[in-house]
Design a protein around this motif. Structure first.
Motif, mmCIF file in Angstrom:
data_model
loop_
_atom_site.group_PDB
_atom_site.id
_atom_site.type_symbol
_atom_site.label_atom_id
_atom_site.label_comp_id
_atom_site.label_asym_id
_atom_site.label_seq_id
_atom_site.Cartn_x
_atom_site.Cartn_y
_atom_site.Cartn_z
ATOM 1 N N GLY A 37 0.737 -1.095 0.116
ATOM 2 C CA GLY A 37 0.013 0.043 0.163
ATOM 3 C C GLY A 37 0.762 1.484 -0.134
ATOM 4 O O GLY A 37 0.396 2.394 0.674
ATOM 5 N N GLY A 38 2.022 1.310 -0.563
ATOM 6 C CA GLY A 38 2.896 2.369 -0.788
ATOM 7 C C GLY A 38 3.687 2.667 0.522
ATOM 8 O O GLY A 38 4.226 3.784 0.642
ATOM 9 N N MET A 79 2.257 -5.945 -7.246
ATOM 10 C CA MET A 79 0.916 -5.333 -7.216
ATOM 11 C C MET A 79 0.601 -4.597 -8.516
ATOM 12 O O MET A 79 1.160 -4.024 -9.107
ATOM 13 C CB MET A 79 0.787 -4.193 -6.183
ATOM 14 C CG MET A 79 -0.710 -3.327 -6.213
ATOM 15 S SD MET A 79 -2.051 -4.701 -5.393
ATOM 16 C CE MET A 79 -3.038 -3.545 -5.079
ATOM 17 N N PRO A 80 -0.555 -5.324 -9.253
ATOM 18 C CA PRO A 80 -0.828 -4.665 -10.533
ATOM 19 C C PRO A 80 -1.146 -3.483 -10.580
ATOM 20 O O PRO A 80 -1.823 -2.817 -9.440
ATOM 21 C CB PRO A 80 -2.059 -5.732 -10.980
ATOM 22 C CG PRO A 80 -2.525 -6.319 -10.031
ATOM 23 C CD PRO A 80 -1.401 -6.383 -8.657
ATOM 24 N N TYR A 86 4.856 -4.548 -3.612
ATOM 25 C CA TYR A 86 5.262 -5.866 -3.918
ATOM 26 C C TYR A 86 5.450 -6.593 -2.473
ATOM 27 O O TYR A 86 5.297 -5.930 -1.492
ATOM 28 C CB TYR A 86 6.333 -6.235 -4.594
ATOM 29 C CG TYR A 86 7.844 -5.839 -3.723
ATOM 30 C CD1 TYR A 86 8.225 -6.856 -3.101
ATOM 31 C CD2 TYR A 86 8.295 -4.761 -3.969
ATOM 32 C CE1 TYR A 86 9.652 -6.491 -2.307
ATOM 33 C CE2 TYR A 86 9.482 -4.251 -3.240
ATOM 34 C CZ TYR A 86 10.081 -5.408 -2.171
ATOM 35 O OH TYR A 86 11.130 -4.951 -1.623
ATOM 36 N N VAL A 87 5.046 -7.535 -2.270
ATOM 37 C CA VAL A 87 5.358 -8.636 -0.985
ATOM 38 C C VAL A 87 6.191 -9.773 -1.313
ATOM 39 O O VAL A 87 6.087 -10.356 -2.206
ATOM 40 C CB VAL A 87 3.904 -9.159 -0.275
ATOM 41 C CG1 VAL A 87 3.087 -7.737 0.062
ATOM 42 C CG2 VAL A 87 3.060 -9.739 -1.489
ATOM 43 N N THR A 88 6.617 -10.406 -0.220
ATOM 44 C CA THR A 88 7.360 -11.496 -0.438
ATOM 45 C C THR A 88 6.901 -12.283 0.637
ATOM 46 O O THR A 88 7.262 -12.389 1.922
ATOM 47 C CB THR A 88 8.865 -11.479 0.025
ATOM 48 O OG1 THR A 88 9.286 -10.339 -0.793
ATOM 49 C CG2 THR A 88 9.768 -12.375 -0.188
ATOM 50 N N TRP A 133 -4.170 -6.203 0.857
ATOM 51 C CA TRP A 133 -3.374 -6.029 -0.497
ATOM 52 C C TRP A 133 -3.695 -7.377 -1.242
ATOM 53 O O TRP A 133 -3.487 -7.284 -2.589
ATOM 54 C CB TRP A 133 -1.987 -5.822 0.134
ATOM 55 C CG TRP A 133 -0.917 -5.612 -1.238
ATOM 56 C CD1 TRP A 133 -0.427 -4.501 -1.412
ATOM 57 C CD2 TRP A 133 -0.327 -6.642 -1.965
ATOM 58 N NE1 TRP A 133 0.410 -4.709 -2.539
ATOM 59 C CE2 TRP A 133 0.620 -5.902 -2.849
ATOM 60 C CE3 TRP A 133 -0.512 -8.042 -2.217
ATOM 61 C CZ2 TRP A 133 1.176 -6.675 -3.812
ATOM 62 C CZ3 TRP A 133 0.397 -8.818 -2.874
ATOM 63 C CH2 TRP A 133 1.133 -8.095 -3.874
ATOM 64 N N TYR A 134 -3.194 -8.581 -0.765
ATOM 65 C CA TYR A 134 -3.549 -9.811 -1.510
ATOM 66 C C TYR A 134 -5.073 -9.795 -2.086
ATOM 67 O O TYR A 134 -4.867 -10.321 -3.314
ATOM 68 C CB TYR A 134 -3.252 -11.007 -0.565
ATOM 69 C CG TYR A 134 -1.847 -11.290 -0.287
ATOM 70 C CD1 TYR A 134 -1.114 -11.832 -1.206
ATOM 71 C CD2 TYR A 134 -1.223 -10.842 1.047
ATOM 72 C CE1 TYR A 134 0.329 -12.053 -1.010
ATOM 73 C CE2 TYR A 134 -0.039 -11.547 1.248
ATOM 74 C CZ TYR A 134 0.783 -11.956 0.230
ATOM 75 O OH TYR A 134 2.014 -12.272 0.754
#
Length: 194
Positions: A37-38, A79-80, A86-88, A133-134
């Motif tokens: 989320g930035g 994230m489109p 991005y997440v890991t 987010w997911y």
């Protein structure tokens, strides 16, 4: 993570360069950094019990996957529509071809399952933000495992930025993974944080 202005010589966070800042923080501190989320989200590298949950889970998931899918650690999801986010996750199930890809960010649409193992210091607000987010990224299945409380939550059917089905459980109860995975994951041997 807060870094005082006198000790941080790297780039300052601003839209468009958050990934660069995240990489510099990882280099300088050894912390794991994600952008959700930035916002820069930092966490320590996984401890033994955290890594143990991922290892036990991966052994089981590998036996449930069709030939076209594989489980990966240390892979990130983009994230489109957002150049920074991005997440890991601790574990991600992607098409087997991912192992031949030169990209470092997987497309969320290619993700069959993402698994987040909660660290001892993670805050509940961050957990909600990450699940949202997911869902916004339309990752079809998110499994959140919390060794602090010996619980798990299975999130499925992302729609309008939220998961429509949320199934909670406790360690000892099996996680019923939906297709394309085939079966339940046993949680009775998952370690609990001390």
């Amino acid at each position: 993570m807060s870094v005082s202005s006198g000790t941080w010589n790297g780039p300052r966070p601003r839209p468009g360069n958050l990934r660069e800042v995240a990489e510099k923080i990882e280099e300088a501190t050894g912390l794991r950094v994600q952008i959700v989320g930035g916002k820069l989200v930092t966490s320590p590298t996984p401890r033994g019990k955290h890594a143990g949950v991922v290892w036990l889970l991966r052994r089981q998931i590998d036996g449930l996957l069709p030939e076209s899918l594989a489980a990966f650690e240390v892979s990130s999801i983009a994230m489109p529509g957002d150049p920074d986010d991005y997440v890991t996750p601790g574990l991600i199930v992607l098409p087997r071809e991912w192992m031949d890809d030169d990209e470092w960010l997987a497309d969320p649409q290619d993700t069959a399952l993402a698994v987040e193992v909660i660290s001892q210091s993670e805050k509940s607000r961050g957990l909600r933000d990450k699940a949202d987010w997911y869902a916004v990224a339309r990752v079809p299945v998110l499994l959140v495992i919390d060794p602090r409380k010996a619980t798990w939550i299975l999130h499925t059917r992302p729609e309008n930025g939220a998961y429509q089905d949320v199934l909670p459980g406790k360690f000892g109860e099996p996680v019923p993974l939906p297709e394309p995975l085939r079966g339940d994951v046993a949680t009775g041997d998952f370690p609990v944080y001390g």
